[in-house]
Design an enzyme around this catalytic site. Structure first.
Site, PDB file in Angstrom:
ATOM      1  N   HIS A 115      -1.519  -4.061  -2.460  1.00 20.63           N
ATOM      2  CA  HIS A 115      -1.297  -5.261  -1.649  1.00 20.63           C
ATOM      3  C   HIS A 115      -1.567  -6.582  -1.934  1.00 20.63           C
ATOM      4  CE1 HIS A 115      -1.194  -2.052   1.862  1.00 20.63           C
ATOM      5  NE2 HIS A 115      -0.093  -1.816   1.295  1.00 20.63           N
ATOM      6  N   ASP A 145       1.430  -9.436  10.080  1.00 19.33           N
ATOM      7  CA  ASP A 145       0.317  -9.006   9.269  1.00 19.33           C
ATOM      8  C   ASP A 145      -0.627 -10.435   9.142  1.00 19.33           C
ATOM      9  OD1 ASP A 145       0.564  -6.675   8.702  1.00 19.33           O
ATOM     10  OD2 ASP A 145       1.849  -6.892   7.006  1.00 19.33           O
ATOM     11  N   GLU A 158       6.016  -4.048  15.177  1.00 17.89           N
ATOM     12  CA  GLU A 158       6.732  -3.503  13.696  1.00 17.89           C
ATOM     13  C   GLU A 158       7.344  -2.193  14.073  1.00 17.89           C
ATOM     14  OE1 GLU A 158       3.129  -2.872  11.373  1.00 17.89           O
ATOM     15  OE2 GLU A 158       4.356  -2.223   9.520  1.00 17.89           O
ATOM     16  N   ASP A 177       0.212   4.341  16.174  1.00 18.52           N
ATOM     17  CA  ASP A 177       0.868   3.155  16.076  1.00 18.52           C
ATOM     18  C   ASP A 177       1.885   2.994  17.171  1.00 18.52           C
ATOM     19  OD1 ASP A 177       0.185   2.612  13.580  1.00 18.52           O
ATOM     20  OD2 ASP A 177       2.126   2.397  12.791  1.00 18.52           O
ATOM     21  N   ASP A 198       1.137  -6.365  15.642  1.00 23.61           N
ATOM     22  CA  ASP A 198       1.039  -5.334  14.436  1.00 23.61           C
ATOM     23  C   ASP A 198       0.075  -4.066  15.344  1.00 23.61           C
ATOM     24  OD1 ASP A 198       0.815  -3.227  12.450  1.00 23.61           O
ATOM     25  OD2 ASP A 198       0.259  -5.141  10.747  1.00 23.61           O
ATOM     26  N   ILE A 241      -1.085  -1.088  14.600  1.00 23.29           N
ATOM     27  CA  ILE A 241      -2.381  -0.980  13.754  1.00 23.29           C
ATOM     28  C   ILE A 241      -2.149  -1.680  12.459  1.00 23.29           C
ATOM     29  CG2 ILE A 241      -3.601   0.865  12.360  1.00 23.29           C
ATOM     30  CD1 ILE A 241      -3.245   2.689  14.447  1.00 23.29           C
ATOM     31  N   ASP A 242      -2.747  -2.699  12.185  1.00 25.12           N
ATOM     32  CA  ASP A 242      -2.680  -3.374  10.922  1.00 25.12           C
ATOM     33  C   ASP A 242      -3.638  -2.724   9.909  1.00 25.12           C
ATOM     34  OD1 ASP A 242      -2.178  -5.100   8.948  1.00 25.12           O
ATOM     35  OD2 ASP A 242      -3.886  -6.335   9.661  1.00 25.12           O
ATOM     36  N   ARG A 279      -4.894 -13.250  -0.913  1.00 26.93           N
ATOM     37  CA  ARG A 279      -3.761 -12.385  -0.894  1.00 26.93           C
ATOM     38  C   ARG A 279      -2.843 -13.017  -1.867  1.00 26.93           C
ATOM     39  NH1 ARG A 279      -3.255  -8.619   2.786  1.00 26.93           N
ATOM     40  NH2 ARG A 279      -1.313  -7.333   2.888  1.00 26.93           N
ATOM     41  N   THR A 321      -3.086   0.649   8.183  1.00 27.49           N
ATOM     42  CA  THR A 321      -3.088   1.879   8.563  1.00 27.49           C
ATOM     43  C   THR A 321      -3.813   2.753   7.667  1.00 27.49           C
ATOM     44  OG1 THR A 321      -0.888   1.839   7.460  1.00 27.49           O
ATOM     45  CG2 THR A 321      -0.970   1.846   9.773  1.00 27.49           C
TER      46      THR A 321
HETATM   47  P1  AMP Z   1      -4.263  -4.788   3.744  1.00 20.75           P
HETATM   48  O1  AMP Z   1      -4.975  -4.020   4.967  1.00 20.75           O
HETATM   49  O2  AMP Z   1      -4.716  -6.166   3.550  1.00 20.75           O
HETATM   50  O3  AMP Z   1      -4.293  -4.151   2.656  1.00 20.75           O
HETATM   51  O4  AMP Z   1      -2.910  -5.054   4.279  1.00 20.75           O
HETATM   52  C1  AMP Z   1      -1.997  -4.212   4.978  1.00 20.75           C
HETATM   53  C2  AMP Z   1      -0.654  -4.504   4.864  1.00 20.75           C
HETATM   54  O5  AMP Z   1       0.105  -4.783   3.652  1.00 20.75           O
HETATM   55  C3  AMP Z   1       0.311  -3.772   5.478  1.00 20.75           C
HETATM   56  O6  AMP Z   1       0.427  -4.050   6.814  1.00 20.75           O
HETATM   57  C4  AMP Z   1       1.858  -3.804   4.894  1.00 20.75           C
HETATM   58  O7  AMP Z   1       2.722  -4.970   5.759  1.00 20.75           O
HETATM   59  C5  AMP Z   1       1.372  -4.929   3.782  1.00 20.75           C
HETATM   60  N1  AMP Z   1       1.925  -4.656   2.498  1.00 20.75           N
HETATM   61  C6  AMP Z   1       2.714  -3.618   2.150  1.00 20.75           C
HETATM   62  N2  AMP Z   1       3.279  -3.805   0.849  1.00 20.75           N
HETATM   63  C7  AMP Z   1       2.884  -5.162   0.451  1.00 20.75           C
HETATM   64  C8  AMP Z   1       2.839  -5.829  -0.728  1.00 20.75           C
HETATM   65  N3  AMP Z   1       3.528  -4.965  -1.776  1.00 20.75           N
HETATM   66  N4  AMP Z   1       2.297  -6.720  -0.994  1.00 20.75           N
HETATM   67  C9  AMP Z   1       1.467  -7.385   0.223  1.00 20.75           C
HETATM   68  N5  AMP Z   1       1.541  -6.515   1.449  1.00 20.75           N
HETATM   69  C10 AMP Z   1       1.960  -5.567   1.299  1.00 20.75           C
HETATM   70 MG    MG Z   2       0.052  -4.635   9.089  1.00 21.74          MG
END
Ligand code: AMP
Ligand code: MG
Length: 331
Positions: free
Chosen positions: A216, A272, A69, A46, A122, A124-125, A257, A127
């Site tokens: 998420h 994100d 971030e 990161d 971001d 690393i999106d 999402r 992680t």
């Molecule tokens: P994903 O790879 O689709 O699971 O998304 C990862 C991203 O989800 C991370 O970079 C976080 O910023 C974000 N994230 C963290 N907590 C939450 C939440 N409660 N609802 C939605 N996104 C989230």
């Molecule tokens: Mg992210």
């Protein structure tokens, strides 16, 4: 080529190579250097990716703000000295003239204000995906007065569009310029070709992408939605904005999402979504929030005026929104 294009490609390409190097070391020498269990690879990758992207952008656009971030504060603490050493080592493999103070200063270029013209990063999106050896992305966008103008998405673990069955054909960069379409390139910035959403107009044949992490998104709601729309295929679960890439190049038709029931008031971070959003739109798709509202990029670091995200190939968007509205409580 635009300076934004060459700079953005160089930045996410260098960051992607750093992430691959960290992951390689984590897998092959996990016990000696980077311990997967203590999250140190995430820390190292990161911070390292953010340092590289900020350095490369600053070189060509010294007056632009960067909204990223991470911040170097934690990395400067004595207890994190080994992490800092590792960050400097990995960044130093990509650029010259690199020391601890310099790396921390590059990282802190990411503390810019989200107004006017600014880059959004971001480093690393996804992680969790990075640690699991699944998908992750380096996501960079340029926003000007609330309009996303450029999107760069490096997906180092994604099989490329030109060689999806080839073991060596892994790692793509997607780039979009507002009004000028979207492209897929190799991590070195070589052209693969334009990307275009799938033409699929039959909703029952659609493929829906969603987060691997159930915290998420609302996977239960997505399952109800799929059933009510008659969607046959199982969901495509993927970490990171690689989901937007999947929609953009026609590997999926829908990315949903919707807020998890435990975090109904969650607001999405701009880093994100900004890059992936533009790439899908420029590939011919459509992106709104789950209520069908346009994403409002003018609200600072979060999408304060939006709930969740729906990205589709465009053709199917209204049908999905209409059905989705039956499962959502209206605001
Ligand atoms: P994903 O790879 O689709 O699971 O998304 C990862 C991203 O989800 C991370 O970079 C976080 O910023 C974000 N994230 C963290 N907590 C939450 C939440 N409660 N609802 C939605 N996104 C989230
Ligand atoms: Mg992210």
């Amino acid at each position: 080529m635009d300076l934004e294009m060459t700079t953005g490609l160089a930045a996410v390409g260098a960051a992607a190579r750093l992430c691959q190097a960290v992951r390689h070391e984590m897998v092959t020498h996990g016990t000696t250097q980077l311990d997967k269990s203590d999250k140190s690879p995430v820390t190292v990758a990161d911070f390292g990716a953010q340092a590289l992207v900020c350095k490369i952008i600053s070189k060509h656009f010294s007056g632009d703000a960067i909204v990223a971030e991470e911040a170097s504060e934690a990395l400067r603490e004595a207890k994190n000295a080994t992490h800092l050493e590792n960050v400097v080592r990995f960044v130093g493999a990509q650029v010259e003239m690199c020391d601890a103070d310099g790396v921390c200063a590059w990282i802190d270029r990411g503390a810019g204000k989200a107004s006017g013209r600014y880059w959004v990063l971001d480093p690393i999106d996804g992680t969790k995906g990075f640690l699991r050896n699944d998908q992750y992305a380096v996501a960079l966008a340029l926003i000007e007065n609330g309009v996303v103008q450029w999107g760069f998405l490096a997906c180092p673990a994604l099989p490329r569009g030109d060689s999806r069955d080839d073991e060596n054909g892994t790692g793509s960069i997607f780039v979009a310029r507002r009004g000028q379409g979207a492209l897929e390139l190799t991590l070195d910035g070589n052209g693969v070709g334009p990307v275009r959403v799938a033409a699929q107009g039959d909703i029952t044949q659609a493929r829906l992408a969603e987060s691997v992490e159930s915290a998420h998104t609302n996977q239960g709601l997505a399952a109800q939605l799929r059933a009510s729309l008659g969607i046959v295929a199982e969901p495509v679960r993927m970490d990171s904005q690689a989901k937007y890439a999947a929609v953009a190049r026609g590997d999926a038709e829908i990315y949903l999402r919707s807020p998890n029931a435990k975090t109904p008031d969650y607001r999405e971070n701009i880093w994100d979504h900004a890059a992936g959003y533009l790439i899908v739109e420029e590939a011919g798709g459509r992106v709104t929030d789950v209520h069908g509202n346009a994403l409002d990029w003018s609200q600072g670091r979060r999408l304060e005026n939006n709930i969740g995200v729906l990205a589709t190939n465009g053709v199917l968007h209204d049908a999905v929104l209409e059905q989705l509205s039956k499962f959502l409580s209206h605001r």
